[in-house]
Scaffold this motif. Sequence first.
Motif, PDB file in Angstrom:
ATOM      1  N   LYS A  39       0.827  -1.209   0.000  1.00 33.13           N
ATOM      2  CA  LYS A  39       0.000   0.000   0.000  1.00 33.13           C
ATOM      3  C   LYS A  39       0.857   1.254   0.000  1.00 33.13           C
ATOM      4  O   LYS A  39       0.566   2.220  -0.700  1.00 33.13           O
ATOM      5  CB  LYS A  39      -0.930  -0.005   1.221  1.00 33.13           C
ATOM      6  CG  LYS A  39      -2.152  -0.887   1.071  1.00 33.13           C
ATOM      7  CD  LYS A  39      -3.077  -0.690   2.272  1.00 33.13           C
ATOM      8  CE  LYS A  39      -4.350  -1.494   2.109  1.00 33.13           C
ATOM      9  NZ  LYS A  39      -5.262  -1.286   3.256  1.00 33.13           N
ATOM     10  N   TYR A  42       2.421   1.565  -3.592  1.00 40.95           N
ATOM     11  CA  TYR A  42       1.615   1.646  -4.813  1.00 40.95           C
ATOM     12  C   TYR A  42       0.272   2.352  -4.688  1.00 40.95           C
ATOM     13  O   TYR A  42      -0.375   2.610  -5.707  1.00 40.95           O
ATOM     14  CB  TYR A  42       1.386   0.235  -5.362  1.00 40.95           C
ATOM     15  CG  TYR A  42       2.672  -0.489  -5.674  1.00 40.95           C
ATOM     16  CD1 TYR A  42       3.585   0.037  -6.594  1.00 40.95           C
ATOM     17  CD2 TYR A  42       3.004  -1.687  -5.039  1.00 40.95           C
ATOM     18  CE1 TYR A  42       4.774  -0.606  -6.880  1.00 40.95           C
ATOM     19  CE2 TYR A  42       4.194  -2.350  -5.327  1.00 40.95           C
ATOM     20  CZ  TYR A  42       5.075  -1.803  -6.246  1.00 40.95           C
ATOM     21  OH  TYR A  42       6.255  -2.434  -6.528  1.00 40.95           O
ATOM     22  N   SER A  43      -0.167   2.679  -3.479  1.00 43.46           N
ATOM     23  CA  SER A  43      -1.453   3.360  -3.342  1.00 43.46           C
ATOM     24  C   SER A  43      -1.282   4.872  -3.417  1.00 43.46           C
ATOM     25  O   SER A  43      -0.216   5.410  -3.072  1.00 43.46           O
ATOM     26  CB  SER A  43      -2.117   2.990  -2.013  1.00 43.46           C
ATOM     27  OG  SER A  43      -2.508   1.644  -2.022  1.00 43.46           O
ATOM     28  N   TYR A  44      -2.328   5.531  -3.865  1.00 42.15           N
ATOM     29  CA  TYR A  44      -2.319   6.995  -3.934  1.00 42.15           C
ATOM     30  C   TYR A  44      -3.733   7.497  -3.717  1.00 42.15           C
ATOM     31  O   TYR A  44      -4.656   7.103  -4.443  1.00 42.15           O
ATOM     32  CB  TYR A  44      -1.782   7.474  -5.285  1.00 42.15           C
ATOM     33  CG  TYR A  44      -1.724   8.975  -5.418  1.00 42.15           C
ATOM     34  CD1 TYR A  44      -0.765   9.717  -4.734  1.00 42.15           C
ATOM     35  CD2 TYR A  44      -2.635   9.647  -6.224  1.00 42.15           C
ATOM     36  CE1 TYR A  44      -0.704  11.100  -4.848  1.00 42.15           C
ATOM     37  CE2 TYR A  44      -2.575  11.025  -6.354  1.00 42.15           C
ATOM     38  CZ  TYR A  44      -1.617  11.753  -5.662  1.00 42.15           C
ATOM     39  OH  TYR A  44      -1.568  13.108  -5.773  1.00 42.15           O
ATOM     40  N   LYS A  45      -3.906   8.336  -2.705  1.00 40.85           N
ATOM     41  CA  LYS A  45      -5.237   8.854  -2.377  1.00 40.85           C
ATOM     42  C   LYS A  45      -5.280  10.359  -2.555  1.00 40.85           C
ATOM     43  O   LYS A  45      -4.303  11.058  -2.280  1.00 40.85           O
ATOM     44  CB  LYS A  45      -5.608   8.505  -0.930  1.00 40.85           C
ATOM     45  CG  LYS A  45      -5.780   7.023  -0.658  1.00 40.85           C
ATOM     46  CD  LYS A  45      -6.201   6.788   0.786  1.00 40.85           C
ATOM     47  CE  LYS A  45      -6.396   5.312   1.075  1.00 40.85           C
ATOM     48  NZ  LYS A  45      -6.809   5.076   2.486  1.00 40.85           N
ATOM     49  N   ASN A  60     -11.135   5.767  -6.113  1.00 38.88           N
ATOM     50  CA  ASN A  60     -10.511   6.307  -7.321  1.00 38.88           C
ATOM     51  C   ASN A  60     -11.126   5.608  -8.536  1.00 38.88           C
ATOM     52  O   ASN A  60     -11.792   4.569  -8.385  1.00 38.88           O
ATOM     53  CB  ASN A  60      -8.975   6.171  -7.286  1.00 38.88           C
ATOM     54  CG  ASN A  60      -8.475   4.752  -7.460  1.00 38.88           C
ATOM     55  OD1 ASN A  60      -8.724   4.114  -8.481  1.00 38.88           O
ATOM     56  ND2 ASN A  60      -7.751   4.252  -6.467  1.00 38.88           N
ATOM     57  N   GLY A  82      -3.251  -0.244  -5.595  1.00 41.25           N
ATOM     58  CA  GLY A  82      -3.808   1.076  -5.857  1.00 41.25           C
ATOM     59  C   GLY A  82      -5.154   1.105  -6.538  1.00 41.25           C
ATOM     60  O   GLY A  82      -5.705   2.180  -6.773  1.00 41.25           O
ATOM     61  N   ALA A 330       3.474  -0.300 -10.487  1.00 44.45           N
ATOM     62  CA  ALA A 330       3.345   1.136 -10.204  1.00 44.45           C
ATOM     63  C   ALA A 330       2.440   1.850 -11.209  1.00 44.45           C
ATOM     64  O   ALA A 330       2.254   3.067 -11.125  1.00 44.45           O
ATOM     65  CB  ALA A 330       4.724   1.791 -10.190  1.00 44.45           C
ATOM     66  N   LYS A 333      -0.606   3.922  -9.703  1.00 41.41           N
ATOM     67  CA  LYS A 333      -0.167   5.112  -8.974  1.00 41.41           C
ATOM     68  C   LYS A 333       0.248   6.222  -9.929  1.00 41.41           C
ATOM     69  O   LYS A 333      -0.100   7.401  -9.728  1.00 41.41           O
ATOM     70  CB  LYS A 333       0.992   4.750  -8.045  1.00 41.41           C
ATOM     71  CG  LYS A 333       1.391   5.859  -7.086  1.00 41.41           C
ATOM     72  CD  LYS A 333       2.423   5.371  -6.087  1.00 41.41           C
ATOM     73  CE  LYS A 333       2.739   6.422  -5.041  1.00 41.41           C
ATOM     74  NZ  LYS A 333       3.699   5.916  -4.012  1.00 41.41           N
ATOM     75  N   ARG A 334       0.980   5.865 -10.977  1.00 37.25           N
ATOM     76  CA  ARG A 334       1.393   6.870 -11.971  1.00 37.25           C
ATOM     77  C   ARG A 334       0.173   7.500 -12.636  1.00 37.25           C
ATOM     78  O   ARG A 334       0.119   8.717 -12.853  1.00 37.25           O
ATOM     79  CB  ARG A 334       2.301   6.233 -13.023  1.00 37.25           C
ATOM     80  CG  ARG A 334       3.711   5.922 -12.527  1.00 37.25           C
ATOM     81  CD  ARG A 334       4.654   5.631 -13.679  1.00 37.25           C
ATOM     82  NE  ARG A 334       4.301   4.396 -14.366  1.00 37.25           N
ATOM     83  CZ  ARG A 334       4.844   3.213 -14.095  1.00 37.25           C
ATOM     84  NH1 ARG A 334       5.749   3.101 -13.141  1.00 37.25           N
ATOM     85  NH2 ARG A 334       4.481   2.137 -14.767  1.00 37.25           N
ATOM     86  N   LEU A 336      -2.945   7.704 -11.442  1.00 37.59           N
ATOM     87  CA  LEU A 336      -3.713   8.505 -10.490  1.00 37.59           C
ATOM     88  C   LEU A 336      -3.046   9.858 -10.238  1.00 37.59           C
ATOM     89  O   LEU A 336      -3.719  10.893 -10.173  1.00 37.59           O
ATOM     90  CB  LEU A 336      -3.883   7.743  -9.181  1.00 37.59           C
ATOM     91  CG  LEU A 336      -4.748   6.477  -9.244  1.00 37.59           C
ATOM     92  CD1 LEU A 336      -4.721   5.752  -7.905  1.00 37.59           C
ATOM     93  CD2 LEU A 336      -6.178   6.801  -9.653  1.00 37.59           C
ATOM     94  N   LYS A 337      -1.737   9.856 -10.109  1.00 39.47           N
ATOM     95  CA  LYS A 337      -1.021  11.116  -9.890  1.00 39.47           C
ATOM     96  C   LYS A 337      -1.188  12.061 -11.084  1.00 39.47           C
ATOM     97  O   LYS A 337      -1.375  13.277 -10.916  1.00 39.47           O
ATOM     98  CB  LYS A 337       0.471  10.838  -9.651  1.00 39.47           C
ATOM     99  CG  LYS A 337       0.792  10.340  -8.252  1.00 39.47           C
ATOM    100  CD  LYS A 337       2.299  10.286  -8.041  1.00 39.47           C
ATOM    101  CE  LYS A 337       2.636  10.033  -6.585  1.00 39.47           C
ATOM    102  NZ  LYS A 337       4.099  10.053  -6.329  1.00 39.47           N
TER     103      LYS A 337
END
Length: 347
Positions: A39, A42-45, A60, A82, A330, A333-334, A336-337
């Motif tokens: 998490k 690799y997670s992104y909130k 997401n 993620g 990844a 995460k990429r 989502l960012k």
Amino acid sequence: MYKLIKPLLFLFSPETAHMLVIKLLATLKYIPFSGMILKWLYSYKHPLLEREVFGIKFKNPIGFAAGFDKNGDYYNEIAKFGFGFVEVGSVTPEPQPGNPKPRIFRLVPDNAIINRMGINNNGVRYTVDRLNKVKPKVVVGGNISKGKKTANEDAGKDYEKCFSLLYDFVDYFVLNVSCPNVKDLDKLQDVESLSDIIDRLLTLRRYSDDYRPILFKVSPDITKEQLDEIIDLVLISGIDGIVATNTTRSREGLKTDKERIDFIGEGGLSGAPLYHRSLEMVKYIHQRTEGNLPIIAVGGISTPEQAYEMLEAGASLIQIYTGFIYNGPATVKRMLKYIVKQYKSKC
């Protein structure tokens, strides 16, 4: 890290590599703090990523498409990379082995895969048992289909059985009526066949205390006229959305040698070559329905830019699979960012 691991994984056949990854996920469950580490990596909130679609709250908009977690064994482990939701299946009323091996092939120059798996799975009761024993910590969709031996005229009974058994254990349903790897399954996209399936499922849903959204997964190979008929049926019937798209039979524009393509033969193509066709269909459905019909976009989404482009084209949510295999853990995460960065630039 994945740049080092990927060449090793690609030394194995795709199905063997898939099983190795599955075994790794199974092992990680027993390693202390592994979930926390995944998490963290690799997670992104972010609040800008949260959304509510057909009455369900998603942290997401990126999900893992059906086909990887066929039986509902690893949805919680997959979510740690993620994903905002995970779709299990396709599942059928009874277990079925699928087509003979080899049945999945990489097209590395195209970042694509051809598969003719034939909806191999352990049957809907196995998946129900898993979901009952291991409570999902992520939104879970149930992708359902008819059995390979079931005639199309009896398909409604198969969808009805899967739907009723899974109803209390998933958050939404996707009707797989377009897989090119089961003989004549895509003929269920005919409006008359769809109407029978819809009537059965909507009748069951009316007698349930909880509401479960129902979506159709359409083929990228249908004509505009066929798509229009499906859209009209969806809007009239009260079906909750469309998943666009399934894999394709088309082999146009591939970089892979023609000899290899001919050697592989039949099967559904997924990955980068499918992206523009999927994007076109998402745009068309969004425009045709004036943005009033939720769309889950899937098909060739491999880069952050493509993920954002699909959302801008009218998709409420997106799913990835082949892009994840080629680009690594990844990937989400990429994406989502990048999506958050683009949203912020509009503020």
